[in-house]
Motif scaffolding. Structure first.
Motif, mmCIF file in Angstrom:
data_model
loop_
_atom_site.group_PDB
_atom_site.id
_atom_site.type_symbol
_atom_site.label_atom_id
_atom_site.label_comp_id
_atom_site.label_asym_id
_atom_site.label_seq_id
_atom_site.Cartn_x
_atom_site.Cartn_y
_atom_site.Cartn_z
ATOM 1 N N VAL A 63 0.843 -1.202 0.000
ATOM 2 C CA VAL A 63 0.000 0.000 0.000
ATOM 3 C C VAL A 63 0.876 1.249 0.000
ATOM 4 C CG1 VAL A 63 -1.889 1.218 1.145
ATOM 5 C CG2 VAL A 63 -1.713 -1.275 1.334
ATOM 6 N N GLN A 165 -0.044 -2.981 6.364
ATOM 7 C CA GLN A 165 0.646 -3.743 5.325
ATOM 8 C C GLN A 165 0.693 -5.206 5.758
ATOM 9 O OE1 GLN A 165 1.547 -2.239 2.615
ATOM 10 N NE2 GLN A 165 2.461 -0.232 3.020
ATOM 11 N N SER A 174 -0.821 -0.172 -4.320
ATOM 12 C CA SER A 174 -2.213 -0.275 -3.885
ATOM 13 C C SER A 174 -2.685 0.977 -3.147
ATOM 14 C CB SER A 174 -2.397 -1.481 -2.961
ATOM 15 O OG SER A 174 -2.615 -2.651 -3.708
ATOM 16 N N ALA A 176 -5.268 0.416 -1.160
ATOM 17 C CA ALA A 176 -5.864 -0.256 0.002
ATOM 18 C C ALA A 176 -5.151 -1.581 0.194
ATOM 19 C CB ALA A 176 -7.357 -0.480 -0.214
ATOM 20 N N ALA A 177 -5.177 -2.076 1.425
ATOM 21 C CA ALA A 177 -4.492 -3.334 1.727
ATOM 22 C C ALA A 177 -5.341 -4.533 1.323
ATOM 23 C CB ALA A 177 -4.182 -3.411 3.219
ATOM 24 N N HIS A 205 -2.877 -4.825 -7.557
ATOM 25 C CA HIS A 205 -2.899 -3.526 -6.892
ATOM 26 C C HIS A 205 -4.346 -3.110 -6.641
ATOM 27 C CE1 HIS A 205 1.329 -3.270 -7.085
ATOM 28 N NE2 HIS A 205 1.421 -2.974 -8.360
#
Length: 353
Positions: A63, A165, A174, A176-177, A205
């Motif tokens: 992220v 993460q 990304s 978002a995780a 991603h």
């Protein structure tokens, strides 16, 4: 199919605001669509549901600290920028608030000028293409100035960036995780490998669309956001070998699931080295070609993710599992608890923790 068929009542108090100190201490709901049984465990007990020869597939995206706070150089007015996707070189697609203040040619400044950006194109719904200017390495500057783009339902401040993460996060990109992976530690992954379970990595991603509920009235009318994915030749070969040997492929998260199903669908059920953009939308009626099971978190009502898990385990069964999760006070969403969906997983299990 009516979107409201995937609605459920979720008390706001069950939305996890902070991560647990120990990643593996989260709860694990194990659901077996074959027997329609549900059991309650801790995530650290995941090993008892895996067999030698199985394969866990993990998304190793990392992220970006993609939220920036700055000012307009001309007026000093405050702006917020969220990086969405790198277009080329130092040009990024972004969301800007308030967007009406940022027109073509507007220059923004972050961190007392350590990072600046010029708007080169206006998009719809607050989108802007920004070209960034800086000295040094962009990602190092971003790490020092940016904040984690936590989902809108998380109101608390995150003290440790790395807690959003996965421990195996590698490839930046990304917004978002891949939150199902947040439950794993390096120690747990080592224990899983030592029992003969294969671990394979891919990259997808995650975009901001993952937070958005389905806005269409009919499921079939919803259009998924596109996300970039990549599967290496070595990972594809390992997956094919596991499948040929009769091992189970268990995706960690909806992002891994969507990537695997995209590739398998494009290649008659075979895994191949691949990269590209996927907008695959999985909902009840979909015939899975890649996976045998999935580890996932608990998702938003009426979201495409609830529809995906319903496609794997059955809508009525999943909604009954969610009702039980609410009764049992499970923690929901990104920092919440986990669910394992795996046929036959509870055949020999009688314990509840």
């Amino acid at each position: 199919m009516d979107v409201n068929l995937f609605d459920f009542n979720l008390p706001e108090s069950l939305i996890a605001q902070t991560p647990l100190k120990d990643r593996t201490s989260s709860r694990l709901m194990v659901v077996d669509p074959q027997s329609n049984q549900i059991r309650h465990h801790q995530f650290k007990n995941i090993l008892q549901f895996l067999n030698a020869g199985d394969c866990l597939v993990l998304n190793d995206t990392r992220v970006l600290p993609a939220r920036l706070y700055g000012i307009k150089e001309e007026t000093g007015a405050k702006v917020e920028v969220l990086l969405l996707k790198q277009e080329k070189d130092d040009q990024w697609e972004t969301l800007v608030k308030p967007a009406k203040r940022v027109k073509n040619g507007t220059v923004l400044s972050f961190g007392d000028g350590r990072l600046t950006a010029t708007c080169i194109k206006e998009l719809e719904h607050g989108g802007r293409i920004l070209e960034f200017h800086y000295e040094g390495i962009f990602y190092e500057v971003l790490d020092s100035l940016g904040e984690m783009p936590l989902p809108p339902y998380i109101k608390e401040t995150l003290d440790e960036k790395e807690r959003y993460q996965t421990v195996y996060a590698k490839h930046r990109g990304s917004a978002a995780a891949p939150t199902a992976g947040l439950h794993f530690t390096e120690k747990l992954l080592t224990e899983i490998e030592e029992m003969g379970v294969h671990i394979v990595y891919l990259t997808l991603h995650v975009g901001l669309g993952t937070f958005r509920p389905v806005s269409a009235d009919k499921v079939e009318e919803h259009e998924m956001h596109a996300e970039f994915y990549q599967l290496s030749k070595g990972s594809a070969e390992k997956l094919n070998a596991v499948k040929d040997a009769g091992g189970r492929i268990i995706a960690v998260g909806t992002t891994s699931t969507r990537t695997l199903e995209t590739i398998a669908s494009d290649n008659d059920g075979v895994f191949k080295e691949a990269s590209g953009w996927t907008s695959i939308f999985i909902y009840p009626g979909y015939a899975f070609k890649a996976i045998n099971g999935m580890i996932t978190n608990f998702h938003l009502p009426k979201s495409s993710l609830v529809m995906l898990v319903s496609a794997l385990a059955g809508r009525e069964f999943i909604l009954s599992a969610y009702e039980e999760a609410v009764r049992e006070q499970y923690r929901f969403f990104s920092f919440g608890d986990a669910m394992l969906i795996l046929e036959g997983s509870l055949e020999h299990d009688s314990s509840e923790i």
